[in-house]
Every structure is written in C-alpha cells, then in structure tokens.
Design a protein around this motif. Structure first.
Motif, PDB file in Angstrom:
ATOM      1  N   LEU A  76       0.848  -1.195   0.000  1.00 28.75           N
ATOM      2  CA  LEU A  76       0.000   0.000   0.000  1.00 28.75           C
ATOM      3  C   LEU A  76       0.879   1.239   0.000  1.00 28.75           C
ATOM      4  O   LEU A  76       1.985   1.228   0.523  1.00 28.75           O
ATOM      5  CB  LEU A  76      -0.923   0.002   1.223  1.00 28.75           C
ATOM      6  N   THR A  77       0.423   2.297  -0.584  1.00 24.41           N
ATOM      7  CA  THR A  77       1.073   3.609  -0.744  1.00 24.41           C
ATOM      8  C   THR A  77       2.160   3.610  -1.817  1.00 24.41           C
ATOM      9  O   THR A  77       2.788   4.637  -2.039  1.00 24.41           O
ATOM     10  CB  THR A  77       1.643   4.191   0.577  1.00 24.41           C
ATOM     11  N   ASP A  83      -4.258   3.486  -4.547  1.00 26.44           N
ATOM     12  CA  ASP A  83      -4.936   3.571  -3.249  1.00 26.44           C
ATOM     13  C   ASP A  83      -6.218   4.385  -3.372  1.00 26.44           C
ATOM     14  O   ASP A  83      -7.267   4.000  -2.844  1.00 26.44           O
ATOM     15  CB  ASP A  83      -4.009   4.196  -2.199  1.00 26.44           C
ATOM     16  N   ASN A  87     -10.073   2.852  -2.801  1.00 28.01           N
ATOM     17  CA  ASN A  87     -10.967   3.462  -1.805  1.00 28.01           C
ATOM     18  C   ASN A  87     -12.270   3.910  -2.447  1.00 28.01           C
ATOM     19  O   ASN A  87     -13.357   3.687  -1.902  1.00 28.01           O
ATOM     20  CB  ASN A  87     -10.267   4.633  -1.102  1.00 28.01           C
ATOM     21  N   GLY A 102      -4.412  -4.783   1.593  1.00 24.85           N
ATOM     22  CA  GLY A 102      -3.032  -4.701   1.174  1.00 24.85           C
ATOM     23  C   GLY A 102      -2.248  -5.931   1.604  1.00 24.85           C
ATOM     24  O   GLY A 102      -2.612  -6.597   2.571  1.00 24.85           O
TER      25      GLY A 102
END
Length: 199
Positions: A76-77, A83, A87, A102
């Motif tokens: 993640l990120t 991301d 969402n 993730g």
C-alpha cells in the motif's frame, strides 16, 4: 477520483475505466522492473501450493493443481492513484469507506495459466467483505482468461451457474468474497490483473 457509472449484475459490480490506460501501463512497467524469487540453483523458485509470501517484494511463480500464475504483492502507498482508486471503488459498492487489506496482488497469466474454482474467504482476514479485480491488459492481448463468477453465493458449486465478467482494460469487477469464482485457462497471450480486498 471520479468513478464512472456503477453497473450491477447478479453477483458482481462493474466500473468501467477505474484506471486509465496510462495507469495500467505504469503498473505493468513496475511489474517488469521487479525480480523473481530464485531457488538455490539460481532458477525461478516455483511454489507447488497456492501459498506464497505476500510481503516479499519479488515475483513468485505458483504451479499447483488449482492455480498457475506469477504473482507479487504491491505494498500500500506504492502508487497513490491505486490507493485512491480502490478506496473510491469499494465505497461506491458499500456506500461508505472500508479498510483496504493490502498488499495488492498483481497477477500475470500466460498461456496455460489459470485459477480454478475457489472463494476468497480466509480466517486470516475475518472482516473481508469484497474483492476487486482490475484488468490491466487489453482484451485483445489474450484469449481465454475469463473471470467467471457464480451467479449466487452458494456452497453447491457442482451445479454452479457462472457469469463472465467484462475484460476491458482498466475495468474494475467487484464481488463478494464468498462468491465462487475462477479464471479460465489462458489459451494465448498474456493477462495482467491486480486484486485487492476490503472489509
């Protein structure tokens, strides 16, 4: 991120153009820049079960009776656009935000690869509600490789009725983690997809 129209089917939802073609290219380029996990003799290590190290930032090859693919986890990120997309996608189906699990699973399927009938229920993630698959390849890049989802959430898969999900590039398919589904065998070409779960 603006989500285009959410289409509802018997047991899954579809959002066309959840990712742009340029974003799909960025992800495939990232895949191509990653190394394979190797065995002691220097060859690519092959997992003969459906289990792999999701936190290892190396491509891993799975060759077992129910699944043949190459896979890597995207932390993640790593990509903010990804991301944001997940969402928005999960919120559009659920009506409110969910926790993204993730890492995002990045799969490469080549000729002969498949993922046979299964669900994504696991005791490791008891709060999991939904799975999202995003198609990164153009549907003209491969033959076979259909994501088929059972029309109903049912333990009786012997009489299962399946619906085939769209294959257009950048398309997101969202389904209940309890839904029986499969990826049919690739008969030619290469199919890239990413998968994320939330709950």
């Amino acid at each position: 991120m603006t989500i285009s129209t959410l289409q509802t089917f018997d047991n899954f939802w579809v959002i066309e153009d959840a990712l742009t073609s340029a974003q799909c290219d960025t992800l495939i380029s990232w895949w191509n820049s990653q190394n394979y996990k190797t065995a002691s003799d220097g060859s690519n290590e092959i997992h003969d079960s459906n289990y792999w190290d999701t936190n290892l930032l190396q491509k891993q090859t799975i060759e077992c009776p129910i699944r043949k693919t190459e896979v890597i986890g995207i932390p993640l990120t790593t990509f903010s656009f990804l991301d944001t997309a997940f969402n928005s996608i999960f919120a559009s189906v659920h009506g409110s935000s969910l926790t993204i699990e993730g890492p995002t699973f990045f799969n490469k399927y080549v000729t002969g690869n498949l993922h046979s009938i299964h669900t994504d229920v696991t005791s490791n993630y008891p709060n999991r509600k939904y799975v999202c698959t995003i198609m990164l390849s153009a549907d003209s890049d491969y033959a076979g490789g259909d994501l088929q989802i059972h029309k109903y959430i049912s333990p009786d898969i012997s009489t299962a009725e399946y619906m085939t999900a769209p294959k257009s590039r950048g398309c997101a398919i969202i389904y209940d983690n309890r839904a029986v589904h499969q990826v049919t065998e690739i008969t030619s070409g290469t199919r890239y997809t990413i998968n994320e779960c939330a709950g």
